[in-house]
Design a protein around this motif. Structure first.
Motif, PDB file in Angstrom:
ATOM      1  N   PRO A 334       0.845  -1.196   0.000  1.00 17.88           N
ATOM      2  CA  PRO A 334       0.000   0.000   0.000  1.00 17.88           C
ATOM      3  C   PRO A 334       0.881   1.248   0.000  1.00 17.88           C
ATOM      4  O   PRO A 334       2.001   1.224   0.522  1.00 17.88           O
ATOM      5  N   PRO A 335       0.411   2.349  -0.571  1.00 21.35           N
ATOM      6  CA  PRO A 335       1.224   3.569  -0.596  1.00 21.35           C
ATOM      7  C   PRO A 335       1.683   3.971   0.807  1.00 21.35           C
ATOM      8  O   PRO A 335       0.864   4.103   1.729  1.00 21.35           O
ATOM      9  N   GLY A 336       2.994   4.112   0.961  1.00 20.07           N
ATOM     10  CA  GLY A 336       3.560   4.571   2.222  1.00 20.07           C
ATOM     11  C   GLY A 336       3.673   3.523   3.300  1.00 20.07           C
ATOM     12  O   GLY A 336       4.145   3.820   4.402  1.00 20.07           O
ATOM     13  N   LYS A 337       3.261   2.282   3.021  1.00 18.04           N
ATOM     14  CA  LYS A 337       3.297   1.229   4.042  1.00 18.04           C
ATOM     15  C   LYS A 337       4.115   0.046   3.524  1.00 18.04           C
ATOM     16  O   LYS A 337       4.288  -0.133   2.323  1.00 18.04           O
ATOM     17  N   ASP A 338       4.592  -0.776   4.468  1.00 15.90           N
ATOM     18  CA  ASP A 338       5.432  -1.912   4.068  1.00 15.90           C
ATOM     19  C   ASP A 338       4.688  -3.233   4.068  1.00 15.90           C
ATOM     20  O   ASP A 338       5.290  -4.281   3.844  1.00 15.90           O
ATOM     21  N   ARG A 339       3.373  -3.217   4.270  1.00 11.80           N
ATOM     22  CA  ARG A 339       2.586  -4.448   4.261  1.00 11.80           C
ATOM     23  C   ARG A 339       2.584  -5.029   2.855  1.00 11.80           C
ATOM     24  O   ARG A 339       2.326  -4.345   1.878  1.00 11.80           O
ATOM     25  N   ILE A 340       2.857  -6.312   2.738  1.00 13.26           N
ATOM     26  CA  ILE A 340       3.005  -6.953   1.436  1.00 13.26           C
ATOM     27  C   ILE A 340       1.637  -7.379   0.912  1.00 13.26           C
ATOM     28  O   ILE A 340       0.931  -8.171   1.540  1.00 13.26           O
ATOM     29  N   LEU A 341       1.268  -6.847  -0.252  1.00  9.36           N
ATOM     30  CA  LEU A 341       0.004  -7.203  -0.892  1.00  9.36           C
ATOM     31  C   LEU A 341       0.176  -8.296  -1.940  1.00  9.36           C
ATOM     32  O   LEU A 341      -0.771  -9.023  -2.241  1.00  9.36           O
ATOM     33  N   GLY A 342       1.360  -8.378  -2.497  1.00  8.15           N
ATOM     34  CA  GLY A 342       1.603  -9.385  -3.516  1.00  8.15           C
ATOM     35  C   GLY A 342       3.050  -9.358  -3.964  1.00  8.15           C
ATOM     36  O   GLY A 342       3.731  -8.332  -3.845  1.00  8.15           O
ATOM     37  N   VAL A 343       3.508 -10.494  -4.455  1.00  5.73           N
ATOM     38  CA  VAL A 343       4.892 -10.628  -4.912  1.00  5.73           C
ATOM     39  C   VAL A 343       4.897 -11.444  -6.197  1.00  5.73           C
ATOM     40  O   VAL A 343       4.226 -12.474  -6.296  1.00  5.73           O
ATOM     41  N   THR A 344       5.657 -10.983  -7.180  1.00  3.56           N
ATOM     42  CA  THR A 344       5.907 -11.738  -8.403  1.00  3.56           C
ATOM     43  C   THR A 344       7.409 -11.907  -8.553  1.00  3.56           C
ATOM     44  O   THR A 344       8.164 -10.939  -8.432  1.00  3.56           O
ATOM     45  N   LEU A 345       7.843 -13.132  -8.790  1.00  4.89           N
ATOM     46  CA  LEU A 345       9.258 -13.423  -9.008  1.00  4.89           C
ATOM     47  C   LEU A 345       9.420 -14.132 -10.336  1.00  4.89           C
ATOM     48  O   LEU A 345       8.647 -15.039 -10.666  1.00  4.89           O
ATOM     49  N   VAL A 346      10.433 -13.749 -11.077  1.00  6.27           N
ATOM     50  CA  VAL A 346      10.829 -14.449 -12.289  1.00  6.27           C
ATOM     51  C   VAL A 346      12.321 -14.713 -12.157  1.00  6.27           C
ATOM     52  O   VAL A 346      13.107 -13.783 -11.971  1.00  6.27           O
ATOM     53  N   GLY A 347      12.712 -15.978 -12.221  1.00  2.72           N
ATOM     54  CA  GLY A 347      14.129 -16.280 -12.106  1.00  2.72           C
ATOM     55  C   GLY A 347      14.374 -17.699 -11.635  1.00  2.72           C
ATOM     56  O   GLY A 347      13.434 -18.457 -11.349  1.00  2.72           O
ATOM     57  N   TYR A 357       8.062 -14.853   1.376  1.00  2.00           N
ATOM     58  CA  TYR A 357       6.965 -13.898   1.260  1.00  2.00           C
ATOM     59  C   TYR A 357       5.634 -14.520   1.668  1.00  2.00           C
ATOM     60  O   TYR A 357       4.774 -13.843   2.243  1.00  2.00           O
ATOM     61  N   VAL A 358       5.450 -15.796   1.365  1.00  2.00           N
ATOM     62  CA  VAL A 358       4.218 -16.473   1.788  1.00  2.00           C
ATOM     63  C   VAL A 358       4.132 -16.463   3.312  1.00  2.00           C
ATOM     64  O   VAL A 358       3.082 -16.156   3.890  1.00  2.00           O
ATOM     65  N   LEU A 359       5.234 -16.782   3.966  1.00  3.21           N
ATOM     66  CA  LEU A 359       5.277 -16.757   5.430  1.00  3.21           C
ATOM     67  C   LEU A 359       5.024 -15.349   5.953  1.00  3.21           C
ATOM     68  O   LEU A 359       4.243 -15.147   6.896  1.00  3.21           O
ATOM     69  N   ALA A 360       5.671 -14.356   5.334  1.00  2.00           N
ATOM     70  CA  ALA A 360       5.509 -12.976   5.788  1.00  2.00           C
ATOM     71  C   ALA A 360       4.065 -12.509   5.637  1.00  2.00           C
ATOM     72  O   ALA A 360       3.495 -11.897   6.561  1.00  2.00           O
ATOM     73  N   MET A 361       3.446 -12.793   4.505  1.00  2.00           N
ATOM     74  CA  MET A 361       2.073 -12.360   4.290  1.00  2.00           C
ATOM     75  C   MET A 361       1.102 -13.083   5.213  1.00  2.00           C
ATOM     76  O   MET A 361       0.154 -12.486   5.733  1.00  2.00           O
ATOM     77  N   LYS A 362       1.346 -14.377   5.421  1.00  2.00           N
ATOM     78  CA  LYS A 362       0.454 -15.158   6.272  1.00  2.00           C
ATOM     79  C   LYS A 362       0.436 -14.631   7.701  1.00  2.00           C
ATOM     80  O   LYS A 362      -0.606 -14.628   8.371  1.00  2.00           O
ATOM     81  N   HIS A 363       1.587 -14.164   8.172  1.00  2.33           N
ATOM     82  CA  HIS A 363       1.695 -13.757   9.575  1.00  2.33           C
ATOM     83  C   HIS A 363       1.873 -12.250   9.747  1.00  2.33           C
ATOM     84  O   HIS A 363       2.276 -11.782  10.813  1.00  2.33           O
ATOM     85  N   GLY A 364       1.554 -11.490   8.699  1.00  2.00           N
ATOM     86  CA  GLY A 364       1.516 -10.040   8.822  1.00  2.00           C
ATOM     87  C   GLY A 364       2.863  -9.374   8.991  1.00  2.00           C
ATOM     88  O   GLY A 364       2.959  -8.306   9.619  1.00  2.00           O
ATOM     89  N   LEU A 365       3.920  -9.955   8.441  1.00  2.00           N
ATOM     90  CA  LEU A 365       5.251  -9.357   8.530  1.00  2.00           C
ATOM     91  C   LEU A 365       5.500  -8.511   7.279  1.00  2.00           C
ATOM     92  O   LEU A 365       5.304  -8.983   6.173  1.00  2.00           O
TER      93      LEU A 365
END
Length: 415
Positions: A334-347, A357-365
């Motif tokens: 979100p603008p100005g915040k570090d809460r993760i809304l989504g992640v895309t990785l290519v590599g 990131y799955v762990l971080a999003m699941k537990h609000g990190l």
């Protein structure tokens, strides 16, 4: 360098054989599950009739029933395709078992995950591969940057991609099998010769063959379930690909199975709605494509305001050491915040990198926590820390930096 196709296929068969016991009858029998092999069909909402291969029949009644019949490949009604023969993701590996060399010319219908995985795989094994997709680009559900990255790699691997094209018919021309295709932009028609045609245009819930019609359920429509995975009959639950929806993935099936089982066993006391909030998914191309949560395309469609932090793997020491620097990480907050809304990785190993990131999003990190975590050097996981650093740099408190600059100038005697 040439590929030893016979050894590759032997390796495929060996891996399948090694994994098979994980889902074997013996494993579940050992866990205390009664496994009955046969063909089951509903007689009424509480009764199943099971016909065994030996010709014997028996009936079982149950207080609760879970349908987990999976999905099957979608086969479009392309004239001539059935007559000339085709493969799907379910039949391909058995068909290739009889080959001593990869099929010379392969046509793949579909630009989704399965179509892309199979196209690149066969191209890298030595086949000349053409891939057909009606939409403007491959992996249309992913961001354009993902599709562009994959398209560049496919070009290097020798996959000829026909986007905005549709299949008209299959026919024999001068003794060769051909697929006649139409360019949806120009209307031009051409014929592509092939030795093997693979249909990978999607999958649909497997609803026919076990008596749902007896219960008054329309098998031409997706099997509807509520938040607790109950069908129109509250005691009949469903889990896995048969449910349909946006996540037809093996790990999602296991996720749903837990909820279906718990709700079936304890639903009279408490039911639990299935949680789809943090679902990872990986496309096993080279490079891998991994995602959890929103991407930029979905954020725009849903009107969600986001900031995007990016990090290119070409800057990562481990990627440079491995000689595999293609790809990137994109994190939405979100603008100005570090809460993760989504992640895309290519590599390389994108599916493994996604787990943090799955762990971080699941537990609000948030990204601050990722940045504060020590990552071993040199590893690919450092990329997760560096993209968090990109977010931090974009949100530096400028007034604090100006104050510190004045303080250090004072320490140096005002220079």
């Amino acid at each position: 360098s040439s590929v030893n196709f016979t050894r590759v296929m032997a390796r495929v068969r060996q891996v399948i054989a090694d994994i098979a016991p994980h889902d074997s009858v013996e494993r579940y029998t050992g866990l205390g599950v009664e496994v009955i092999k046969g063909y089951a069909r509903f007689v009424d909402p509480w009764t199943l009739e099971i016909d065994s291969d030996a010709g014997q029949s028996r009936r079982l009644t149950a207080r609760n029933i879970i349908i987990a019949s999976g999905a099957e490949p979608v086969v479009p009604p392309i004239p001539g395709m059935a007559e000339l023969g085709f493969e799907t993701s379910e039949t391909l590996w058995a068909a290739l078992a009889s080959y001593t060399h990869p099929p010379a010319r392969v046509l793949v219908l579909g630009g989704g995950a399965i179509g892309c995985e199979l196209s690149q795989c066969l191209a890298q094994l030595g086949s000349k591969v053409s891939q057909l997709e009606m939409l403007p680009r491959l992996l249309a559900r992913e961001d354009e940057a993902v599709s562009a990255s994959l398209a560049r790699q496919f070009a290097e691997d020798g996959v000829e991609v026909f986007c905005r094209h549709r299949a008209l018919r299959c026919e024999q021309r001068s003794g060769e099998k051909c697929l006649v295709i139409e360019d949806l932009a120009s209307g031009d028609v051409r014929a592509l010769p092939y030795d093997m045609l693979i249909c990978a245009v999607g999958r649909r819930p497997r609803l026919e063959g076990f008596g749902l019609e007896t219960l008054g359920i329309d098998t031409a429509l997706p099997l509807g379930t509520n938040a607790f995975l109950q069908t129109r009959f509250p005691h009949i639950y469903a889990a896995g690909d048969v449910v349909g929806g946006p996540f037809p993935l093996t790990h999602v099936a296991a996720h749903q199975a837990w909820y279906a089982c718990v709700n079936a066993l304890f639903g009279r006391f408490k039911k639990f709605p299935v949680d789809y909030s943090v679902i990872p998914r990986v496309i096993y191309t080279d490079p891998e494509v991994a995602r959890v949560g929103l991407n930029e395309q979905e954020a725009r469609e849903q009107g969600v305001a986001v900031e995007v932090s990016r990090y290119a793997l070409s800057d990562l020491d481990r990627a440079i050491c491995d000689g595999d620097t293609g790809g990137f990480i994109s994190v939405l907050t979100p603008p100005g915040k570090d809460r993760i809304l989504g992640v895309t990785l290519v590599g390389a190993q994108a599916g493994e990198l996604l787990a943090e990131y799955v762990l971080a999003m699941k537990h609000g990190l948030g990204l601050r926590k990722v940045l504060a975590t020590t990552h071993a050097y040199p590893t690919l996981t450092e990329a997760n820390k560096y993209v968090a650093g990109e977010w931090r740099k974009a949100h530096q408190p400028e007034w604090v930096l100006r104050l510190l600059a004045r303080f250090f100038r004072w320490q140096r005697g005002g220079q």
